[in-house]
Design a protein around this motif. Structure first.
Motif, PDB file in Angstrom:
ATOM      1  N   GLU A  61      99.100 -20.808   1.757  1.00  0.00           N
ATOM      2  CA  GLU A  61     100.553 -20.679   1.847  1.00  0.00           C
ATOM      3  C   GLU A  61     101.172 -20.957   0.488  1.00  0.00           C
ATOM      4  N   ASN A  62     102.445 -20.629   0.361  1.00  0.00           N
ATOM      5  CA  ASN A  62     103.162 -20.830  -0.905  1.00  0.00           C
ATOM      6  C   ASN A  62     104.559 -21.357  -0.579  1.00  0.00           C
ATOM      7  N   CYS A  63     104.604 -22.519   0.050  1.00  0.00           N
ATOM      8  CA  CYS A  63     105.861 -23.050   0.586  1.00  0.00           C
ATOM      9  C   CYS A  63     106.915 -23.224  -0.497  1.00  0.00           C
ATOM     10  N   ILE A  64     108.140 -22.863  -0.157  1.00  0.00           N
ATOM     11  CA  ILE A  64     109.211 -22.834  -1.148  1.00  0.00           C
ATOM     12  C   ILE A  64     109.569 -24.215  -1.682  1.00  0.00           C
ATOM     13  N   HIS A  65     109.249 -25.262  -0.926  1.00  0.00           N
ATOM     14  CA  HIS A  65     109.620 -26.618  -1.324  1.00  0.00           C
ATOM     15  C   HIS A  65     108.445 -27.425  -1.852  1.00  0.00           C
ATOM     16  N   CYS A  66     107.265 -26.838  -1.919  1.00  0.00           N
ATOM     17  CA  CYS A  66     106.047 -27.592  -2.204  1.00  0.00           C
ATOM     18  C   CYS A  66     106.082 -28.222  -3.598  1.00  0.00           C
ATOM     19  N   LEU A  67     105.600 -29.456  -3.697  1.00  0.00           N
ATOM     20  CA  LEU A  67     105.590 -30.154  -4.984  1.00  0.00           C
ATOM     21  C   LEU A  67     104.328 -29.887  -5.787  1.00  0.00           C
ATOM     22  N   VAL A  68     103.313 -29.283  -5.162  1.00  0.00           N
ATOM     23  CA  VAL A  68     102.040 -29.064  -5.845  1.00  0.00           C
ATOM     24  C   VAL A  68     102.130 -27.840  -6.747  1.00  0.00           C
ATOM     25  N   CYS A  69     101.825 -28.026  -8.012  1.00  0.00           N
ATOM     26  CA  CYS A  69     101.833 -26.924  -8.978  1.00  0.00           C
ATOM     27  C   CYS A  69     100.523 -26.149  -8.872  1.00  0.00           C
ATOM     28  N   LYS A  70     100.609 -24.819  -8.724  1.00  0.00           N
ATOM     29  CA  LYS A  70      99.414 -24.000  -8.532  1.00  0.00           C
ATOM     30  C   LYS A  70      99.224 -22.987  -9.664  1.00  0.00           C
ATOM     31  N   CYS A  79      87.566 -50.166   1.716  1.00  0.00           N
ATOM     32  CA  CYS A  79      88.704 -49.359   2.167  1.00  0.00           C
ATOM     33  C   CYS A  79      88.507 -48.982   3.642  1.00  0.00           C
ATOM     34  N   LEU A  80      89.614 -48.957   4.377  1.00  0.00           N
ATOM     35  CA  LEU A  80      89.532 -48.686   5.812  1.00  0.00           C
ATOM     36  C   LEU A  80      89.692 -47.208   6.150  1.00  0.00           C
ATOM     37  N   GLU A  81      90.627 -46.539   5.474  1.00  0.00           N
ATOM     38  CA  GLU A  81      90.952 -45.158   5.837  1.00  0.00           C
ATOM     39  C   GLU A  81      91.043 -44.274   4.603  1.00  0.00           C
ATOM     40  N   VAL A  82      90.745 -42.994   4.806  1.00  0.00           N
ATOM     41  CA  VAL A  82      90.932 -41.998   3.756  1.00  0.00           C
ATOM     42  C   VAL A  82      91.713 -40.824   4.334  1.00  0.00           C
ATOM     43  N   ILE A  83      92.679 -40.337   3.563  1.00  0.00           N
ATOM     44  CA  ILE A  83      93.484 -39.176   3.947  1.00  0.00           C
ATOM     45  C   ILE A  83      93.090 -38.019   3.044  1.00  0.00           C
ATOM     46  N   PHE A  84      92.714 -36.904   3.633  1.00  0.00           N
ATOM     47  CA  PHE A  84      92.372 -35.717   2.855  1.00  0.00           C
ATOM     48  C   PHE A  84      93.531 -34.728   2.900  1.00  0.00           C
ATOM     49  N   THR A  85      93.978 -34.327   1.715  1.00  0.00           N
ATOM     50  CA  THR A  85      95.108 -33.417   1.622  1.00  0.00           C
ATOM     51  C   THR A  85      94.828 -32.399   0.520  1.00  0.00           C
ATOM     52  N   GLY A  86      95.835 -31.590   0.195  1.00  0.00           N
ATOM     53  CA  GLY A  86      95.678 -30.589  -0.850  1.00  0.00           C
ATOM     54  C   GLY A  86      96.977 -30.409  -1.605  1.00  0.00           C
ATOM     55  N   GLY A  87      97.353 -29.152  -1.852  1.00  0.00           N
ATOM     56  CA  GLY A  87      96.874 -27.905  -1.313  1.00  0.00           C
ATOM     57  C   GLY A  87      96.521 -27.945   0.172  1.00  0.00           C
ATOM     58  N   GLU A  88      95.664 -27.017   0.525  1.00  0.00           N
ATOM     59  CA  GLU A  88      95.142 -26.954   1.888  1.00  0.00           C
ATOM     60  C   GLU A  88      93.666 -27.348   1.861  1.00  0.00           C
ATOM     61  N   PRO A  89      93.330 -28.550   2.341  1.00  0.00           N
ATOM     62  CA  PRO A  89      91.950 -29.044   2.228  1.00  0.00           C
ATOM     63  C   PRO A  89      90.929 -28.205   2.983  1.00  0.00           C
ATOM     64  N   ILE A 147     113.253 -35.673   2.521  1.00  0.00           N
ATOM     65  CA  ILE A 147     113.161 -35.963   1.098  1.00  0.00           C
ATOM     66  C   ILE A 147     112.274 -34.927   0.408  1.00  0.00           C
ATOM     67  N   ILE A 148     112.910 -33.986  -0.281  1.00  0.00           N
ATOM     68  CA  ILE A 148     112.195 -32.981  -1.065  1.00  0.00           C
ATOM     69  C   ILE A 148     112.089 -33.490  -2.499  1.00  0.00           C
ATOM     70  N   ARG A 149     110.901 -33.427  -3.044  1.00  0.00           N
ATOM     71  CA  ARG A 149     110.629 -33.986  -4.369  1.00  0.00           C
ATOM     72  C   ARG A 149     110.539 -32.910  -5.444  1.00  0.00           C
ATOM     73  N   PRO A 150     110.725 -33.293  -6.701  1.00  0.00           N
ATOM     74  CA  PRO A 150     110.392 -32.377  -7.798  1.00  0.00           C
ATOM     75  C   PRO A 150     108.900 -32.053  -7.766  1.00  0.00           C
ATOM     76  N   LYS A 151     108.517 -30.935  -8.371  1.00  0.00           N
ATOM     77  CA  LYS A 151     107.106 -30.581  -8.439  1.00  0.00           C
ATOM     78  C   LYS A 151     106.345 -31.591  -9.293  1.00  0.00           C
ATOM     79  N   ASP A 152     105.029 -31.652  -9.067  1.00  0.00           N
ATOM     80  CA  ASP A 152     104.241 -32.574  -9.880  1.00  0.00           C
ATOM     81  C   ASP A 152     104.177 -32.147 -11.337  1.00  0.00           C
TER      82      ASP A 152
END
Length: 323
Positions: free
Chosen positions: A20-29, A52-62, A179-184
């Motif tokens: 996807e290429n979401c219009i609000h996404c903060l991840v620079c591609k 560590c107890l927990e890990v969250i996997f994210t992306g992009g799209e993991p 809360i929409i953030r600036p891109k990374d």
């Protein structure tokens, strides 16, 4: 400095690729970055050594990664609780049983509208709504724990009651975030999709804001614990192997290409400086509405390059503070 450190949760961005290429996404591609399989396993092993107890996997799209389930099985074998942030489009009949077997603590699925037109407009991918809904249905059918996350923007604002009704009917757990953030990369282009002050008030009246309640009491956390003490409990590892206090806090505190996670966690000068701060160091600390609004130093850092300032979104409409 005597600090009680406990790494409760780590978030790892496996890739900045996304279908996807979401219009609000903060991840620079603009350029593709992706952690190697062995890099990830090494990180997971280090997290285990840090208890560590927990890990969250994210992306992009993991779930774009071919080794995604290899990574999940490895993490499970290491005894880590697993959470996944996904758009849900790659959840299908071929992998749902694997997700069931892995038994993640939660899979957070992004949904931006109650109709294909609205959701697909936001993701800029035709057919994404149908694929996401198919994924959600499979998670329900196989009783895999999941939740829905909806970013509130001015163009999908009118559909929020419909999404809320969908969630109630289907018994989804749902979170609305505005809360929409600036891109990374530093670009502030996504900020044009933020909702207005009047829309914030309407969302509040509809019971859609996760950070405030009509009783004017904080719903689920103490902001001092979450943001001042976050550097003692959380860590975020980017697809470049760079380390940050948490996702959205753009102050690099280490680099796994140059140092071990153990050394970064315990000896990083920036991390230890952040741990030394107190609430009174921040501009927002003097505001009587602090515990009712969305205050977060990482957001101020992204907007002003100064984590001590008041984030712009909180200045946009004083009505928000007086809800």
């Amino acid at each position: 400095m005597n600090i009680n450190l406990f790494l409760a949760k780590a978030q790892i961005s496996l890739t900045n690729r996304c279908n996807e290429n979401c219009i609000h996404c903060l991840v620079c591609k603009s350029r593709i970055y992706e952690l190697g399989t062995q890099n990830i396993k090494d990180i997971i092993s280090e997290l285990r050594e840090l208890n560590c107890l927990e890990v969250i996997f994210t992306g992009g799209e993991p779930m774009l990664r071919r080794d995604f389930f290899e990574i999940l099985y490895f993490s499970k074998k290491q005894g880590l609780g697993i959470r996944i942030f996904s758009n849900g489009t790659f959840i299908n009949e071929n992998n749902i049983k694997q997700l069931k077997e892995i038994n993640p603590l939660n899979i957070q699925v992004s949904l931006y509208g109650a109709t294909p037109k609205m959701h697909d407009f936001t993701t800029r991918l035709k057919g994404s709504f149908d694929k996401t809904m198919r994924g959600i249905k499979l998670l329900q059918d196989y009783k895999v724990r999941f939740s829905i996350a909806t970013m509130v923007m001015h163009h999908n604002f009118r559909q929020l009651p419909l999404i809320k009704d969908m969630a109630k009917k289907e018994r989804w757990k749902i979170l609305f975030d505005f809360i929409i953030r600036p891109k990374d990369s530093g670009s502030k282009l996504p900020l044009k999709y933020r909702i207005s002050g009047s829309q914030i008030r309407k969302a509040y009246n509809l019971g859609l804001l996760p950070y405030v309640t009509k009783s004017k009491r904080l719903r689920c956390y103490n902001k001092k614990d979450l943001y001042i003490n976050a550097s003692k409990k959380l860590i975020f590892i980017s697809y470049k192997r760079e380390v940050f206090p948490y996702c959205g806090f753009g102050m690099k505190t280490g680099d796994l290409r140059k140092d071990s996670l153990y050394n970064i966690w315990h000896k990083s000068r920036r991390l230890n400086w952040l741990r030394s701060l107190s609430l009174s160091d921040f501009e927002c600390s003097k505001c009587k509405y602090l515990l009712k609004c969305y205050w977060e130093p990482g957001l101020a850092l992204a907007e002003y390059n100064d984590l001590f300032k008041k984030p712009e979104v909180l200045k946009s409409d004083i009505k928000f503070h007086k809800l």
